[in-house]
Write an enzyme that holds these catalytic residues in place. Structure first.
Site, PDB file in Angstrom:
ATOM      1  N   ARG A   1      24.578   2.210 -16.681  1.00 16.84           N
ATOM      2  CA  ARG A   1      24.047   1.493 -17.496  1.00 16.84           C
ATOM      3  C   ARG A   1      24.590   0.343 -17.519  1.00 16.84           C
ATOM      4  O   ARG A   1      25.792  -0.195 -18.085  1.00 16.84           O
ATOM      5  CB  ARG A   1      23.355   2.071 -18.492  1.00 16.84           C
TER       6      ARG A   1
ATOM      7  N   GLU B   1      17.312  -5.658 -19.423  1.00 16.33           N
ATOM      8  CA  GLU B   1      16.777  -6.148 -18.093  1.00 16.33           C
ATOM      9  C   GLU B   1      14.984  -6.340 -18.361  1.00 16.33           C
ATOM     10  O   GLU B   1      14.671  -5.501 -19.770  1.00 16.33           O
ATOM     11  CB  GLU B   1      16.596  -3.979 -17.671  1.00 16.33           C
TER      12      GLU B   1
ATOM     13  N   HIS C   1      17.538  -2.691 -10.779  1.00 10.23           N
ATOM     14  CA  HIS C   1      17.036  -0.328 -11.214  1.00 10.23           C
ATOM     15  C   HIS C   1      16.873  -0.013 -10.277  1.00 10.23           C
ATOM     16  O   HIS C   1      15.984   0.149 -10.836  1.00 10.23           O
ATOM     17  CB  HIS C   1      17.157  -0.707 -12.588  1.00 10.23           C
TER      18      HIS C   1
END
Ligand SMILES: O=C(O)[C@H](O)CO
Length: 316
Positions: A233, A262, A281
């Site tokens: 993360r 993000e 991601h």
């Protein structure tokens, strides 16, 4: 539920005799979600949905189960869920292979400077063969460090071993001998991890304890030749400190599949660095894995609604 009956990208839906499906790949707008959750018994969500007191209040007292299609659960307010007696399902294990595979790909891409190399080849930077041009760092005889040893860390190490890694080291809140023995990894302190790792891969969950744990203090202890990889993360990294470490040559490179926020704005300073590879991601983004995650999330939800044991339930 069979895979063919499940959409790849299920967004929150409720089951109370009927269900509602957010049938697009884009996240459900917050206002819409707050409206739609009213009175539901169950909610299936992905990691873009913040399940906090506001959302749980909007859902009301009938909500029995939240099932997230993710292994990470930092988007869920566990304290609020526990307080209200709401059960939580998540999707560990089914994504381990995909995440480990992507981590290895990102590591090699960063250490062997593949993005820079294809850019040079495409844009005329490829002149004659030169001795030190685009040299990087190899895995053979290296020490690989793992911050947070779990299933994914083990799977990464298993994949890296054939590249002739000399030694695996790891740190965690406590030694994890059962997992460590599988990859012959040595438990070290955080400082030793930073000092000894040629490649440091971050595999810990984002919690209040790990928030910003990869900071100036850690980077200042790493070798100038080391490569930092994060597929867990973004919140575990202090990005200003990482930028500084990369820009000043304190470390050699970084590969990030996760950032804060993000998406990372295209104007972010990290995008200006040649020695930083940033992916959007995608660690679990294989068709097989996303399908398995959606099936598991749906089955967790249904089991929770029926008051049965879930295949993967988070202990609150
Ligand atoms: O938490 C997760 O599941 C990953 O970050 C996305 O698949």
């Amino acid at each position: 539920i069979q895979p063919v009956q499940v959409h790849f990208f299920l967004h929150p839906f409720s089951v109370s005799g009927r269900f509602e499906l957010w049938d697009t790949d884009d996240p459900v707008p917050r206002a819409e979600l707050l409206k739609k959750v009213r009175g539901v018994d169950g909610l299936l969500c992905v990691l873009t949905e913040k399940v906090d007191a506001e959302l749980l209040d909007a859902a009301g007292p009938g909500l029995k189960v939240v099932s997230t299609m993710s292994v990470g659960y930092d988007h869920l307010s566990l304290e609020e869920l526990k307080k209200r007696g709401i059960r939580v399902g998540y999707t560990p294990d089914v994504l381990t292979d995909a995440v480990a595979e992507l981590t290895v790909a990102l590591l090699l891409c960063t250490s062997r400077r593949l993005v820079e190399a294809t850019h040079e080849a495409k844009t005329g930077g490829w002149g004659t063969w030169r001795t030190l041009w685009l040299c990087g760092y190899e895995l053979a005889n290296s020490t690989v460090g793992i911050l947070g040893l779990g299933r994914i860390g083990v799977a990464i190490a298993e994949r890296l071993k054939p590249f002739k890694v000399k030694k695996f080291i790891y740190t965690d809140v406590a030694p994890r001998p059962e997992l460590a023995n599988m990859i012959n990894a040595e438990y070290v302190s955080m400082d030793e991890l930073a000092q000894q790792s040629d490649f440091l891969t971050i595999c810990c969950a984002l919690t209040p304890e790990t928030q910003g744990i990869c900071n100036k203090n850690l980077f200042s202890k790493m070798k100038e030749t080391s490569i930092f990889i994060n597929t867990s993360r973004g919140g575990v990294v202090n990005q200003d400190d990482l930028y500084e470490a990369l820009a000043t040559g304190q470390i050699a490179g970084a590969g990030l599949d996760v950032t804060t926020p993000e998406p990372l704005p295209t104007s972010h300073p990290l995008f200006t660095l040649k020695n930083c590879v940033i992916l959007p991601h995608i660690a679990s983004a294989s068709y097989t894995t996303r399908n398995a995650m959606s099936v598991l999330a749906a089955n967790n939800l249904l089991a929770g609604l029926r008051g049965e044991p879930m295949e993967k339930e988070l202990k609150l």
